[in-house]
Scaffold this active site. Sequence first.
Site, PDB file in Angstrom:
ATOM      1  N   ASP A  46       4.323  -6.005 -14.842  1.00 20.91           N
ATOM      2  CA  ASP A  46       3.934  -4.932 -13.925  1.00 20.91           C
ATOM      3  C   ASP A  46       4.707  -3.666 -14.266  1.00 20.91           C
ATOM      4  O   ASP A  46       5.932  -3.707 -14.414  1.00 20.91           O
ATOM      5  CB  ASP A  46       4.235  -5.357 -12.483  1.00 20.91           C
ATOM      6  N   HIS A  96       1.620  -7.381 -11.167  1.00 16.72           N
ATOM      7  CA  HIS A  96       2.063  -6.959  -9.841  1.00 16.72           C
ATOM      8  C   HIS A  96       1.708  -7.978  -8.765  1.00 16.72           C
ATOM      9  O   HIS A  96       2.503  -8.263  -7.879  1.00 16.72           O
ATOM     10  CB  HIS A  96       1.415  -5.608  -9.523  1.00 16.72           C
ATOM     11  N   SER A 155       4.950  -5.348  -3.176  1.00 11.65           N
ATOM     12  CA  SER A 155       4.729  -3.920  -3.325  1.00 11.65           C
ATOM     13  C   SER A 155       5.377  -3.151  -2.168  1.00 11.65           C
ATOM     14  O   SER A 155       6.570  -3.283  -1.926  1.00 11.65           O
ATOM     15  CB  SER A 155       3.234  -3.640  -3.440  1.00 11.65           C
ATOM     16  N   TYR A 156       4.588  -2.350  -1.416  1.00  5.34           N
ATOM     17  CA  TYR A 156       5.175  -1.594  -0.302  1.00  5.34           C
ATOM     18  C   TYR A 156       5.631  -2.503   0.834  1.00  5.34           C
ATOM     19  O   TYR A 156       6.323  -2.053   1.750  1.00  5.34           O
ATOM     20  CB  TYR A 156       4.183  -0.550   0.222  1.00  5.34           C
ATOM     21  N   GLY A 204       0.816  -1.205   0.000  1.00 10.53           N
ATOM     22  CA  GLY A 204       0.000   0.000   0.000  1.00 10.53           C
ATOM     23  C   GLY A 204       0.856   1.263   0.000  1.00 10.53           C
ATOM     24  O   GLY A 204       1.187   1.777  -1.057  1.00 10.53           O
TER      25      GLY A 204
END
Length: 480
Positions: free
Chosen positions: A406, A458, A221-222, A125
């Site tokens: 991605d 992703h 991701s984050y 996120g």
Amino acid sequence: MRNSTLFSLLFSCFFFSLCCSKSSHEATQLLKFNSSPKSLKILRDNWWNLIRNIHQFPVYVSSQDGQMEADKIEKLPGQPEDVKFDQYSGYVTVDPTKGRALFYYFVEAPQDSSSKPLVLWLNGGPGCSSLGAGAMRELGPFRVNSDGKTLYANEAAWNNVANVIFLESPAGVGFSYSNTSSDYQNTGDKSTADDTYTFLINWLERFPQYKNRDFFITGESYAGHYIPELAALILKNNAANKNTIIQLKGIAMGNAYVDGDTNDKATYDYLWSHALIADETYSNIQSNCNFSSSVSNADCDEALTAAQNEIGNIDMYDIYAPICSTSSNIKASVQPDPCASDYVDNYLNLAEVQKALHATVHLPYPWTACSDVIGYWNDAPATLLPTIQDLIHNGLRVWFYSGDQDSVVPVTSTRYSIKMLKLPVESQWKPWYTNDQVGGYVIGYKGLTLATVRGAGHLVPSYQPERALTMFSSFLKGKF
């Protein structure tokens, strides 16, 4: 840091392509973070010194007697018949004074669960749900049908080879909450790492049979921030306590956001190399944009606007995938279903589902894939590369994996970041296989492995479930 004009344009470019698809919550959340104000830079740069010099002990630990049994899920509404594994969910308090608790969903392996490792999965996120994405759309044992009420089996679920915890973190994400509303405005990397560590210590008290089990952290991701930060905290606290409380063996990060400035440049390199923007536009971005500069640049802004117009309305999570559209008939023939996040939203907001999950705290807002209540993100390092370097030096198994379709955190970003670590190559680039097909490519560095996953976006396990399971199984073994 980055100038706000440049990043408002970047955000607009991506948001235009994401607005028609709820499947891209993580990307939208990451771009919001990336456009955070310059004042955050100081805290980012000093974050590692902050965590390095603060001893976490004593950690809040409460009695967990009877909690494991209370958390056992009898049956999820609409789940397939003949489920052969145990599943649990519930809350673990991490701060009793403030009334802060994190929600988890745990699935054991259907066979030989007592001998398989323990894995924690974290979505990014920042502020997105590992239950909604990781468990229900990616690597969990079930996925949600288009009716939003029933589930079907994911044959390539990662609990085939491990026992997996999905954690909604920090408080304010999904079903996780705090009774102190100011907590939602005081969230950042350090508090997230601290709370996740406290969760793990208490969770292991609740499930003591896993205390001596090999433990791995994975995510995407984050979580390229969350994972190395948590790993560093675990190693530090194991040493400070003169005891290996958590048997951490390795980390694996998918399409991981680890270095902001590198990712910004890498995104446009990727877009050009995949024929999404014109040669002239790419040349103008290269000539006029300094992504680490705080100085506004009209020529750069113009180039980014041109890129926005050229890309069009596509899913930046997977540049070759269709977007969710109510007028499209493509959903039935494409996997993953581009509207899958809508089905998950509907399912997790059903009262009978929340009851079965023991998500019994009545929050004043519905479950969402990414948090609408978390405010300003208070701290984050500009780069996680020094932390990753420390983890390598401490002998931890470190893997990056990257879906090659991605563009949000593209494979170019991961390769540039690894290059900055200046690690010698120990095993040359080569293909790896699933079902006699090239699943991706792998290269081994001293202390680090990079694996690409061919044809994945992703959310790698969502786009290529079998290939993702092969990759994950190889990670647990330490080799392809």
